[in-house]
Design a protein around this motif. Structure first.
Motif, short mmCIF file in Angstrom:
data_model
loop_
_atom_site.label_atom_id
_atom_site.label_comp_id
_atom_site.label_asym_id
_atom_site.label_seq_id
_atom_site.Cartn_x
_atom_site.Cartn_y
_atom_site.Cartn_z
N HIS A 59 -18.21 77.34 -34.99
CA HIS A 59 -19.17 77.79 -35.99
C HIS A 59 -19.81 76.61 -36.73
O HIS A 59 -20.99 76.69 -37.11
CB HIS A 59 -18.51 78.76 -36.98
CG HIS A 59 -18.16 80.07 -36.33
ND1 HIS A 59 -17.05 80.78 -36.68
CD2 HIS A 59 -18.75 80.77 -35.34
CE1 HIS A 59 -16.99 81.87 -35.94
NE2 HIS A 59 -18.02 81.88 -35.11
N ARG A 60 -19.06 75.53 -36.92
CA ARG A 60 -19.64 74.33 -37.53
C ARG A 60 -20.72 73.74 -36.62
O ARG A 60 -21.74 73.25 -37.09
CB ARG A 60 -18.57 73.27 -37.80
CG ARG A 60 -17.44 73.71 -38.71
CD ARG A 60 -17.79 73.71 -40.15
NE ARG A 60 -18.00 72.35 -40.63
CZ ARG A 60 -18.38 72.06 -41.86
NH1 ARG A 60 -18.57 73.02 -42.74
NH2 ARG A 60 -18.57 70.83 -42.23
N MET A 61 -20.50 73.81 -35.31
CA MET A 61 -21.47 73.29 -34.36
C MET A 61 -22.71 74.21 -34.32
O MET A 61 -23.85 73.74 -34.39
CB MET A 61 -20.84 73.20 -32.97
CG MET A 61 -21.72 72.56 -31.93
SD MET A 61 -20.94 72.45 -30.32
CE MET A 61 -20.77 74.17 -29.89
N VAL A 62 -22.50 75.51 -34.23
CA VAL A 62 -23.60 76.47 -34.18
C VAL A 62 -24.44 76.39 -35.46
O VAL A 62 -25.66 76.48 -35.42
CB VAL A 62 -23.07 77.91 -33.97
CG1 VAL A 62 -24.16 78.94 -34.18
CG2 VAL A 62 -22.49 78.05 -32.58
N GLY A 63 -23.77 76.19 -36.59
CA GLY A 63 -24.47 76.09 -37.87
C GLY A 63 -25.20 74.77 -38.06
O GLY A 63 -25.86 74.57 -39.07
N GLY A 64 -25.07 73.86 -37.09
CA GLY A 64 -25.77 72.58 -37.18
C GLY A 64 -25.12 71.58 -38.12
O GLY A 64 -25.74 70.58 -38.48
N VAL A 65 -23.89 71.83 -38.51
CA VAL A 65 -23.20 70.93 -39.44
C VAL A 65 -22.57 69.76 -38.67
O VAL A 65 -22.50 68.65 -39.19
CB VAL A 65 -22.12 71.71 -40.24
CG1 VAL A 65 -21.37 70.80 -41.18
CG2 VAL A 65 -22.74 72.87 -40.99
N HIS A 66 -22.12 70.02 -37.44
CA HIS A 66 -21.48 68.99 -36.62
C HIS A 66 -21.98 69.07 -35.19
O HIS A 66 -22.36 70.14 -34.72
CB HIS A 66 -19.96 69.15 -36.60
CG HIS A 66 -19.30 68.84 -37.90
ND1 HIS A 66 -19.32 67.59 -38.47
CD2 HIS A 66 -18.58 69.61 -38.73
CE1 HIS A 66 -18.64 67.62 -39.60
NE2 HIS A 66 -18.19 68.84 -39.79
N TYR A 67 -21.91 67.93 -34.51
CA TYR A 67 -22.12 67.90 -33.07
C TYR A 67 -20.79 68.22 -32.40
O TYR A 67 -19.72 68.08 -33.00
CB TYR A 67 -22.59 66.52 -32.60
CG TYR A 67 -23.96 66.17 -33.08
CD1 TYR A 67 -25.09 66.76 -32.51
CD2 TYR A 67 -24.14 65.23 -34.09
CE1 TYR A 67 -26.36 66.43 -32.96
CE2 TYR A 67 -25.40 64.90 -34.55
CZ TYR A 67 -26.51 65.50 -33.97
OH TYR A 67 -27.76 65.17 -34.41
N ARG A 68 -20.86 68.63 -31.14
CA ARG A 68 -19.63 68.92 -30.39
C ARG A 68 -18.70 67.71 -30.37
O ARG A 68 -17.49 67.85 -30.49
CB ARG A 68 -19.98 69.35 -28.97
CG ARG A 68 -18.80 69.71 -28.15
CD ARG A 68 -19.20 70.21 -26.79
NE ARG A 68 -18.03 70.59 -26.05
CZ ARG A 68 -18.07 71.12 -24.87
NH1 ARG A 68 -19.23 71.36 -24.30
NH2 ARG A 68 -16.96 71.43 -24.24
N ASP A 104 -18.33 65.48 -32.65
CA ASP A 104 -17.67 65.37 -33.96
C ASP A 104 -16.41 66.23 -33.99
O ASP A 104 -15.36 65.81 -34.46
CB ASP A 104 -18.57 65.85 -35.10
CG ASP A 104 -19.85 65.05 -35.26
OD1 ASP A 104 -19.86 63.87 -34.85
OD2 ASP A 104 -20.83 65.61 -35.78
#
Length: 84
Positions: free
Chosen positions: A17-26, A28
């Motif tokens: 969800h952090r990746m989908v939300g644009g907060v982190h790259y895979r 990361d």
């Protein structure tokens, strides 16, 4: 140990969800998983930490009314991969 699969599954969902939300790259998320595993493995080798960990584990198991283990593995932490 009884909730290991559920905890790792939730952590995988959280990272996704952090990746989908644009907060982190895979990358990361993967780097955090690997570094967390390495840090935990190093910490588990220190007697002071082992003692504190044992007390905390026993307290939590008592509060949750789970049986107290007669042994516990403090090394050999397994790295678990998560597909995104």
């Amino acid at each position: 140990p009884e909730k290991k699969a559920e905890i790792f599954a939730r952590a995988g969902q959280y990272g996704y969800h952090r990746m989908v939300g644009g907060v982190h790259y895979r990358s990361d998320i993967e780097a955090g998983r690997i570094s967390g595993t390495v840090i935990a493995a190093i910490m588990m080798q220190h007697p002071d930490f082992q003692e504190e960990f044992s007390r905390a584990r026993n307290e939590i198991r008592r509060i949750l009314q789970l049986p107290q283990p007669h042994w516990y593995i403090l090394s050999g932490i397994q790295i678990i991969g998560t597909k995104y």
